[in-house]
Design an enzyme around this catalytic site. Structure first.
Site, PDB file in Angstrom:
ATOM      1  N   SER A 144       6.608   2.188  14.057  1.00 30.46           N
ATOM      2  CA  SER A 144       5.545   1.337  13.520  1.00 30.46           C
ATOM      3  C   SER A 144       6.156   0.215  12.690  1.00 30.46           C
ATOM      4  O   SER A 144       7.214   0.404  12.073  1.00 30.46           O
ATOM      5  CB  SER A 144       4.604   2.155  12.629  1.00 30.46           C
ATOM      6  OG  SER A 144       3.707   1.312  11.922  1.00 30.46           O
ATOM      7  N   TYR A 157       3.338   6.834   4.479  1.00 29.45           N
ATOM      8  CA  TYR A 157       3.394   6.749   5.941  1.00 29.45           C
ATOM      9  C   TYR A 157       4.545   5.842   6.375  1.00 29.45           C
ATOM     10  O   TYR A 157       5.320   6.191   7.273  1.00 29.45           O
ATOM     11  CB  TYR A 157       2.062   6.205   6.461  1.00 29.45           C
ATOM     12  CG  TYR A 157       2.065   5.854   7.935  1.00 29.45           C
ATOM     13  CD1 TYR A 157       1.957   6.848   8.899  1.00 29.45           C
ATOM     14  CD2 TYR A 157       2.155   4.527   8.351  1.00 29.45           C
ATOM     15  CE1 TYR A 157       1.948   6.536  10.250  1.00 29.45           C
ATOM     16  CE2 TYR A 157       2.151   4.200   9.700  1.00 29.45           C
ATOM     17  CZ  TYR A 157       2.045   5.213  10.646  1.00 29.45           C
ATOM     18  OH  TYR A 157       2.047   4.889  11.986  1.00 29.45           O
TER      19      TYR A 157
END
Length: 251
Positions: A144, A157
């Site tokens: 990501s 995250y």
């Protein structure tokens, strides 16, 4: 074996209910993929995904897999590889967590890290060794852009994805010349169940767009894929913004 355009005949998905993974599998099945293994926690969603893929003409198997149980990964994945060569492993499991909640509850934050990073390290190494033993294959890792630089809004995250990204890059270097190809995929904000209810970030994309980029990356044997591609340029600039300025940006 993969064809001349890099499309796999057989595919193992770790995270078999992932929307990005399933969009990718649908796209590959339409092209050439014929055998699919969906690995994930047993659930109606996993069985439903398998049924949908069978309707496209693929031979689909489900296998019980838990990212949080690394001690089981070698046995579980070993059984899949024992059934025949796997041309591609798509490592697609992960959780977003709830930043505000997880900051107050460290155990919840650790679960994000264990799922996104620790579980991926275990499954990635087991898969890489199996691919290397058979002498060919691709390991595609869903990372990501959140891992590119820590943001106040999602640093728990993001840190887990940063660890995963570096691990996958290093694994790719370790496997260079063995016949095994590692590709890291860095999507931006993806409109999916995981991000439902969140404010949409600029340059948002879809599972289908990520699937298209993955297919193109396989054909090109890319090592890194950004989705959308312009994020490569954007993040190159973001990395160099002074920290004092960056922390004040509305990111």
């Amino acid at each position: 074996m993969k064809d001349a355009f890099g499309i796999p005949q057989s595919l193992l998905v770790l995270g078999g209910t992932s929307e990005i993974a399933l969009a990718t599998v649908r796209r590959l099945v339409v092209r050439r993929t014929r055998t699919v293994w969906l690995a994930g926690r047993p659930s109606p969603a996993l069985e439903s995904a398998a049924t949908q893929l069978r309707s496209l003409g693929a031979e689909v198997h489900t296998v019980a897999f838990d990212a949080l149980d690394p001690e089981s990964h070698e046995a579980v994945l070993g059984k899949v590889f024992a059934e025949g060569d796997i041309d591609m492993v798509l490592l697609a499991f992960g959780i977003l967590g709830d930043q505000a909640h997880d900051e107050r509850e460290p155990v919840a934050a650790v679960r994000v890290a264990q799922t996104n990073y620790t579980g991926a390290v275990s499954a990635g190494l087991v898969s890489a060794r199996a691919l290397q033993t058979q002498g060919h294959g691709s390991l595609v890792v869903l990372s990501s852009v959140a891992g590119e630089r820590a943001r106040r809004a999602d640093f728990i995250y993001g840190s887990s994805k940063a660890g995963l990204d570096v691990f996958a890059q290093g694994l790719g270097d370790a496997l260079h010349g063995t016949g095994v190809h590692v590709m890291v995929v860095r999507p931006g904000f993806v409109r999916s169940r995981m991000t439902a209810g969140l404010e949409e970030a600029p340059l948002a994309t879809t599972p289908e767009a990520v699937a298209t980029a993955i297919e193109l990356g396989l054909r090109r044997r890319s090592e890194t894929v950004w989705v959308p591609g312009v994020l490569r340029v954007v993040m190159a600039a973001v990395r160099h913004v002074p920290r004092a300025v960056f922390r004040r940006l509305p990111l």
